[in-house]
Design an enzyme around this catalytic site. Sequence first.
Site, PDB file in Angstrom:
ATOM      1  CE  LYS A 336     -54.508  39.362  80.690  1.00 56.60           C
ATOM      2  NZ  LYS A 336     -53.850  38.454  81.627  1.00 56.60           N
ATOM      3  CD  GLU A 465     -12.679  10.128  97.859  1.00 48.47           C
ATOM      4  OE1 GLU A 465     -12.887   9.384  98.839  1.00 48.47           O
ATOM      5  OE2 GLU A 465     -11.625  10.107  97.208  1.00 48.47           O
TER       6      GLU A 465
HETATM    7  C1  ST9 Z   1     -12.354   8.299  94.713  1.00 49.78           C
HETATM    8  C2  ST9 Z   1     -11.574   9.525  94.323  1.00 49.78           C
HETATM    9  O1  ST9 Z   1     -13.516   8.122  94.504  1.00 49.78           O
HETATM   10  C3  ST9 Z   1     -12.375  10.625  93.706  1.00 49.78           C
HETATM   11  C4  ST9 Z   1     -11.734  11.975  93.629  1.00 49.78           C
HETATM   12  C5  ST9 Z   1     -10.262  11.985  93.619  1.00 49.78           C
HETATM   13  C6  ST9 Z   1      -9.694  13.328  93.620  1.00 49.78           C
HETATM   14  C7  ST9 Z   1      -8.217  13.375  93.643  1.00 49.78           C
HETATM   15  C8  ST9 Z   1      -7.613  13.155  94.963  1.00 49.78           C
HETATM   16  C9  ST9 Z   1      -7.751  14.259  95.937  1.00 49.78           C
HETATM   17  C10 ST9 Z   1      -7.454  13.831  97.337  1.00 49.78           C
HETATM   18  C11 ST9 Z   1      -6.270  14.435  97.923  1.00 49.78           C
HETATM   19  C12 ST9 Z   1      -5.881  13.840  99.191  1.00 49.78           C
HETATM   20  C13 ST9 Z   1      -4.497  14.137  99.611  1.00 49.78           C
HETATM   21  C14 ST9 Z   1      -4.165  13.493 100.922  1.00 49.78           C
HETATM   22  C15 ST9 Z   1      -3.969  14.438 102.017  1.00 49.78           C
HETATM   23  C16 ST9 Z   1      -3.796  13.926 103.365  1.00 49.78           C
HETATM   24  C17 ST9 Z   1      -3.430  14.887 104.413  1.00 49.78           C
HETATM   25  C18 ST9 Z   1      -2.908  14.317 105.768  1.00 49.78           C
HETATM   26  N1  ST9 Z   1     -13.241   6.885 108.580  1.00 49.78           N
HETATM   27  O2  ST9 Z   1     -16.613  -0.376 108.289  1.00 49.78           O
HETATM   28  P1  ST9 Z   1     -15.550  -1.302 107.852  1.00 49.78           P
HETATM   29  C19 ST9 Z   1     -11.568   2.081 107.808  1.00 49.78           C
HETATM   30  S1  ST9 Z   1     -11.430   7.135  95.544  1.00 49.78           S
HETATM   31  C20 ST9 Z   1     -12.026   6.354 108.809  1.00 49.78           C
HETATM   32  O3  ST9 Z   1     -15.518  -2.685 108.423  1.00 49.78           O
HETATM   33  P2  ST9 Z   1     -15.744  -2.490 105.232  1.00 49.78           P
HETATM   34  C21 ST9 Z   1     -11.139   1.732 109.212  1.00 49.78           C
HETATM   35  O4  ST9 Z   1      -9.744   1.498 109.204  1.00 49.78           O
HETATM   36  C22 ST9 Z   1     -12.510   5.788  95.918  1.00 49.78           C
HETATM   37  N2  ST9 Z   1     -11.742   5.057 108.598  1.00 49.78           N
HETATM   38  O5  ST9 Z   1     -15.539  -1.319 106.273  1.00 49.78           O
HETATM   39  C23 ST9 Z   1     -11.917   0.450 109.444  1.00 49.78           C
HETATM   40  O6  ST9 Z   1     -11.363  -0.344 110.442  1.00 49.78           O
HETATM   41  P3  ST9 Z   1     -11.886  -0.170 111.969  1.00 49.78           P
HETATM   42  C24 ST9 Z   1     -13.338   6.087  97.075  1.00 49.78           C
HETATM   43  C25 ST9 Z   1     -12.724   4.268 108.136  1.00 49.78           C
HETATM   44  O7  ST9 Z   1     -17.091  -3.066 105.338  1.00 49.78           O
HETATM   45  C26 ST9 Z   1     -11.820  -0.215 108.098  1.00 49.78           C
HETATM   46  O8  ST9 Z   1     -11.891   0.852 107.161  1.00 49.78           O
HETATM   47  N3  ST9 Z   1     -14.004   4.909  97.517  1.00 49.78           N
HETATM   48  C27 ST9 Z   1     -14.008   4.751 107.877  1.00 49.78           C
HETATM   49  O9  ST9 Z   1     -14.586  -3.390 105.290  1.00 49.78           O
HETATM   50  C28 ST9 Z   1     -12.928  -1.205 107.836  1.00 49.78           C
HETATM   51  O10 ST9 Z   1     -14.149  -0.590 108.138  1.00 49.78           O
HETATM   52  C29 ST9 Z   1     -14.705   4.928  98.634  1.00 49.78           C
HETATM   53  O11 ST9 Z   1     -14.800   5.932  99.307  1.00 49.78           O
HETATM   54  C30 ST9 Z   1     -14.239   6.134 108.107  1.00 49.78           C
HETATM   55  N4  ST9 Z   1     -15.394   6.716 107.860  1.00 49.78           N
HETATM   56  O12 ST9 Z   1     -15.632  -1.631 103.900  1.00 49.78           O
HETATM   57  C31 ST9 Z   1     -15.321   3.618  99.018  1.00 49.78           C
HETATM   58  N5  ST9 Z   1     -14.770   3.753 107.412  1.00 49.78           N
HETATM   59  O13 ST9 Z   1     -13.338  -0.372 111.913  1.00 49.78           O
HETATM   60  C32 ST9 Z   1     -16.670   3.794  99.632  1.00 49.78           C
HETATM   61  C33 ST9 Z   1     -13.982   2.664 107.366  1.00 49.78           C
HETATM   62  O14 ST9 Z   1     -11.155  -1.233 112.702  1.00 49.78           O
HETATM   63  N6  ST9 Z   1     -16.968   2.659 100.498  1.00 49.78           N
HETATM   64  N7  ST9 Z   1     -12.739   2.957 107.800  1.00 49.78           N
HETATM   65  O15 ST9 Z   1     -11.512   1.215 112.391  1.00 49.78           O
HETATM   66  C34 ST9 Z   1     -16.789   2.700 101.835  1.00 49.78           C
HETATM   67  O16 ST9 Z   1     -16.360   3.696 102.389  1.00 49.78           O
HETATM   68  C35 ST9 Z   1     -17.208   1.458 102.591  1.00 49.78           C
HETATM   69  O17 ST9 Z   1     -17.958   1.842 103.690  1.00 49.78           O
HETATM   70  C36 ST9 Z   1     -15.992   0.617 103.056  1.00 49.78           C
HETATM   71  C37 ST9 Z   1     -16.607  -0.665 103.614  1.00 49.78           C
HETATM   72  C38 ST9 Z   1     -15.120   0.283 101.879  1.00 49.78           C
HETATM   73  C39 ST9 Z   1     -15.164   1.323 104.104  1.00 49.78           C
HETATM   74  P1  FAD Z   2     -21.414   0.551  93.105  1.00 52.56           P
HETATM   75  O1  FAD Z   2     -20.623   0.290  94.328  1.00 52.56           O
HETATM   76  O2  FAD Z   2     -21.637  -0.563  92.177  1.00 52.56           O
HETATM   77  O3  FAD Z   2     -22.789   1.206  93.510  1.00 52.56           O
HETATM   78  C1  FAD Z   2     -23.925   1.240  92.641  1.00 52.56           C
HETATM   79  C2  FAD Z   2     -25.120   1.770  93.443  1.00 52.56           C
HETATM   80  O4  FAD Z   2     -25.401   0.857  94.509  1.00 52.56           O
HETATM   81  C3  FAD Z   2     -24.853   3.120  94.105  1.00 52.56           C
HETATM   82  O5  FAD Z   2     -26.022   3.903  94.073  1.00 52.56           O
HETATM   83  C4  FAD Z   2     -24.521   2.754  95.540  1.00 52.56           C
HETATM   84  O6  FAD Z   2     -24.865   3.768  96.459  1.00 52.56           O
HETATM   85  C5  FAD Z   2     -25.387   1.522  95.747  1.00 52.56           C
HETATM   86  N1  FAD Z   2     -24.795   0.646  96.762  1.00 52.56           N
HETATM   87  C6  FAD Z   2     -23.683  -0.110  96.677  1.00 52.56           C
HETATM   88  N2  FAD Z   2     -23.460  -0.749  97.820  1.00 52.56           N
HETATM   89  C7  FAD Z   2     -24.449  -0.390  98.673  1.00 52.56           C
HETATM   90  C8  FAD Z   2     -24.779  -0.708 100.013  1.00 52.56           C
HETATM   91  N3  FAD Z   2     -24.013  -1.512 100.741  1.00 52.56           N
HETATM   92  N4  FAD Z   2     -25.879  -0.146 100.546  1.00 52.56           N
HETATM   93  C9  FAD Z   2     -26.654   0.703  99.825  1.00 52.56           C
HETATM   94  N5  FAD Z   2     -26.393   1.036  98.551  1.00 52.56           N
HETATM   95  C10 FAD Z   2     -25.298   0.504  97.990  1.00 52.56           C
HETATM   96  N6  FAD Z   2     -11.948   5.438  92.545  1.00 52.56           N
HETATM   97  C11 FAD Z   2     -10.661   5.409  92.946  1.00 52.56           C
HETATM   98  O7  FAD Z   2     -10.234   4.458  93.569  1.00 52.56           O
HETATM   99  N7  FAD Z   2      -9.829   6.453  92.687  1.00 52.56           N
HETATM  100  C12 FAD Z   2     -10.231   7.542  92.002  1.00 52.56           C
HETATM  101  O8  FAD Z   2      -9.450   8.471  91.814  1.00 52.56           O
HETATM  102  C13 FAD Z   2     -11.584   7.591  91.534  1.00 52.56           C
HETATM  103  N8  FAD Z   2     -12.031   8.635  90.786  1.00 52.56           N
HETATM  104  C14 FAD Z   2     -13.269   8.557  90.197  1.00 52.56           C
HETATM  105  C15 FAD Z   2     -13.649   9.515  89.267  1.00 52.56           C
HETATM  106  C16 FAD Z   2     -14.855   9.380  88.595  1.00 52.56           C
HETATM  107  C17 FAD Z   2     -15.230  10.396  87.566  1.00 52.56           C
HETATM  108  C18 FAD Z   2     -15.711   8.286  88.884  1.00 52.56           C
HETATM  109  C19 FAD Z   2     -17.009   8.097  88.154  1.00 52.56           C
HETATM  110  C20 FAD Z   2     -15.354   7.380  89.839  1.00 52.56           C
HETATM  111  C21 FAD Z   2     -14.131   7.480  90.495  1.00 52.56           C
HETATM  112  N9  FAD Z   2     -13.717   6.514  91.404  1.00 52.56           N
HETATM  113  C22 FAD Z   2     -12.427   6.487  91.842  1.00 52.56           C
HETATM  114  C23 FAD Z   2     -14.578   5.415  91.749  1.00 52.56           C
HETATM  115  C24 FAD Z   2     -15.679   5.815  92.730  1.00 52.56           C
HETATM  116  O9  FAD Z   2     -15.155   6.008  93.993  1.00 52.56           O
HETATM  117  C25 FAD Z   2     -16.748   4.716  92.671  1.00 52.56           C
HETATM  118  O10 FAD Z   2     -17.420   4.889  91.448  1.00 52.56           O
HETATM  119  C26 FAD Z   2     -17.690   4.774  93.847  1.00 52.56           C
HETATM  120  O11 FAD Z   2     -17.014   4.419  95.019  1.00 52.56           O
HETATM  121  C27 FAD Z   2     -18.898   3.840  93.640  1.00 52.56           C
HETATM  122  O12 FAD Z   2     -18.532   2.572  93.190  1.00 52.56           O
HETATM  123  P2  FAD Z   2     -19.240   1.950  91.890  1.00 52.56           P
HETATM  124  O13 FAD Z   2     -19.180   2.950  90.821  1.00 52.56           O
HETATM  125  O14 FAD Z   2     -18.651   0.627  91.636  1.00 52.56           O
HETATM  126  O15 FAD Z   2     -20.747   1.806  92.289  1.00 52.56           O
END
Ligand code: ST9
Ligand code: FAD
Length: 630
Positions: A336, A465
């Site tokens: 201690k 994203e």
């Molecule tokens: C967000 C923003 O959340 C948050 C932060 C923002 C910050 C500010 C911005 C900073 C960014 C700066 C960027 C500057 C730009 C610089 C550029 C420099 C050059 N890879 O599987 P399918 C495509 S935003 C590539 O059937 P579904 C492909 O064309 C919101 N491509 O999908 C494909 O066709 P194919 C973010 C891909 O079942 C087509 O999609 N939200 C990929 O229809 C269809 O594919 C999300 O991220 C990939 N990995 O849809 C949404 N995957 O097959 C999340 C698909 O013919 N959800 N494609 O090639 C998903 O990602 C879903 O999986 C889904 C499903 C929407 C793709």
């Molecule tokens: P949902 O899609 O409703 O998901 C809800 C839950 O279900 C999650 O856990 C998800 O993983 C699950 N889920 C959904 N589908 C499936 C599946 N098929 N299989 C398994 N699990 C699943 N969007 C833009 O476009 N631009 C922007 O700049 C941007 N900025 C953002 C900034 C902030 C602070 C926030 C909170 C969000 C932003 N978003 C933007 C949106 C963002 O990309 C979405 O919130 C994200 O893609 C998830 O969509 P949702 O919130 O509708 O959740």
Amino acid sequence: MGHYKSNLRDIEFNLFEVLGTGDRLGKGPFADIDAETARDILAEVRTLAEGPLADSYVDSDRNPPVFDPATNSVMMPAAFKKSYKVWQDAEWWRLECTPAYGGTLAPRSLVWSIGEMVLGANPAVWMFNCGPAFANIIHELGTPEQQAIGQLMVDRLWGATMVLTEPDAGSDVGAGRTKASRQDDGSWHIEGVKRFITSAEHDMSENIIHYVLARPEGAGPGTKGLSLFIVPKYDFDWQTGELGTRNGAMVTNVEHKMGLKASTTCEMRFGETIPAKGWLLGEVHDGIAQMFKVIEHARMMVGSKAYAELSAGYLAALEYAKTRIQSADLTRSGDKSAPRVAIINHPDVRRQLMTQKAYAEGLRAVALYAASVQDKIQVAEFEKGNEVPGGLADGEASAGEKAKRQASVDERLNDLLLPIVKGVSSERSYEQLGQSLQVFGGSGYLQDYPLEQYIRDNKIDSLYEGTTAIQGQDFFFRKIVRDKGTALGALSAEIQATLDSIGDEARLKVEGEAVGKALSEVGTMVGAMIGQLTSTQDDIRNIYKVGLNTTRLLLSAGDLVIGWLLLRQALVALEKLDGNGLSASDKAFYEGKLAVARFFANNVLPELVSRRKIVEGTDNAIMDVSEDVF
Ligand code: ST9
Ligand code: FAD
């Protein structure tokens, strides 16, 4: 002194001692930046990051942006504006910008190293300043007339956004209902509601260019029916940039959220009061593929932000652990009157700290490794432009063809790594930041230290994203199955090459065996999941077994790649330690590399055995029970 501590020593170790970035500098596409210049840039960005950029981090959390619904406008905190101006004036963002618009082509590994420090210091600064990077997309995909818009975005430092999400279309982007109708003058009118749009309103630039996914009238369902439109906040003269009338792309709310408060998250209404005019990017209907160019970039950014915050959290916890005196050494716990020691002497605190170090440095290694693959793609693209044609015997591949083939493997490898960079970095960083806070005890829960803000600011990374679930599915279905294992094979071969290079080096035998075993476990997991996928031919519900494991596989592959890269770093460190003339700090740094590789091999990688067993034994039990059971 601001809140932020960078780890430039480790960044430079990755770039110049492990990944070979230095060898690519000063020539080819990167002729304008030699290794010395790169080091100078990194040092200058560190000074900015730890100083003026970090300065407003806390203030803009406590005094977040203010939304005025009467004018649909946002007033940014004064302190944040100051940091933002410093970053704009420094002009390092030009390294993200195409030379065609006045940028300097830099290797992605250098760009993301800079990105790490800015994102760790004040992530919203980097995000608001993405306009020049967005302009690259117009340069690459726009029509010659539209390319003038990109130049204006850079010259006038306009803001930019990516606009996908809607109230009923989050992960499922293809459910989007925002529509687009063509006008007689060739422009389009956009109508609909988007939500959660980052940087959609602020008072730090005269204009904002929104990259909007919308469905043209008559287009098909799902993501493939979406097109990408360039929609400005203010209409403008495409040649001079002079602003015209207010466009109907309005921010109608700014969300109140858990963290990352300096970054505005906006609801947007298009065409509700006045028409929202836009232009079809490149005059082609290929919206989702075009938007994925932005998304890929943004996923890299989110993964970098996540581990940047963990790294800062770990370094803060480390400093605290060396100074906080509490309890006696465990060997004298019965005495201690034994002297009290700094908490870094307690085994459980060391366990926590070394796990944080492993993930902070391991995730940095993964992101910069992916970035170095992107460097190679940049070099290959440059060389393609200089390819010498033909003149070879039959069957002999030209250097150009070989380079092309390699480029395509590198592109696939980069695609495979992106969900790891984004998904694993965000999950592990958030988990480990909880441990960084834990090291502070109750003090960590107070706003006196930055940990609670790091955790709040970090949580978003596993959500936007594409959530982790989406990353896991992308990793398995698209990056492994659809790719027919090409990239996974290339990655496995690289891991195997490191294992082979250990040879008889007894000092890394344990680590080498652990990584070898982890490689085999991940391979078996993939095999088991492909078996489950194949068995859907007999029973479609077997796809649920795959869905139960995609996140598990992603995290396991992440641990494998981290374990491998820590081992690769340890090999380099060993070589340095065997040499002469090391400074005391370098000696400690390299010894740290050996310690962390061994710790990860002994304490984390063995978990892959049980995860593999879980994957192999997966059944549909939880899919068979009713929802009422939950
Ligand atoms: C967000 C923003 O959340 C948050 C932060 C923002 C910050 C500010 C911005 C900073 C960014 C700066 C960027 C500057 C730009 C610089 C550029 C420099 C050059 N890879 O599987 P399918 C495509 S935003 C590539 O059937 P579904 C492909 O064309 C919101 N491509 O999908 C494909 O066709 P194919 C973010 C891909 O079942 C087509 O999609 N939200 C990929 O229809 C269809 O594919 C999300 O991220 C990939 N990995 O849809 C949404 N995957 O097959 C999340 C698909 O013919 N959800 N494609 O090639 C998903 O990602 C879903 O999986 C889904 C499903 C929407 C793709
Ligand atoms: P949902 O899609 O409703 O998901 C809800 C839950 O279900 C999650 O856990 C998800 O993983 C699950 N889920 C959904 N589908 C499936 C599946 N098929 N299989 C398994 N699990 C699943 N969007 C833009 O476009 N631009 C922007 O700049 C941007 N900025 C953002 C900034 C902030 C602070 C926030 C909170 C969000 C932003 N978003 C933007 C949106 C963002 O990309 C979405 O919130 C994200 O893609 C998830 O969509 P949702 O919130 O509708 O959740």
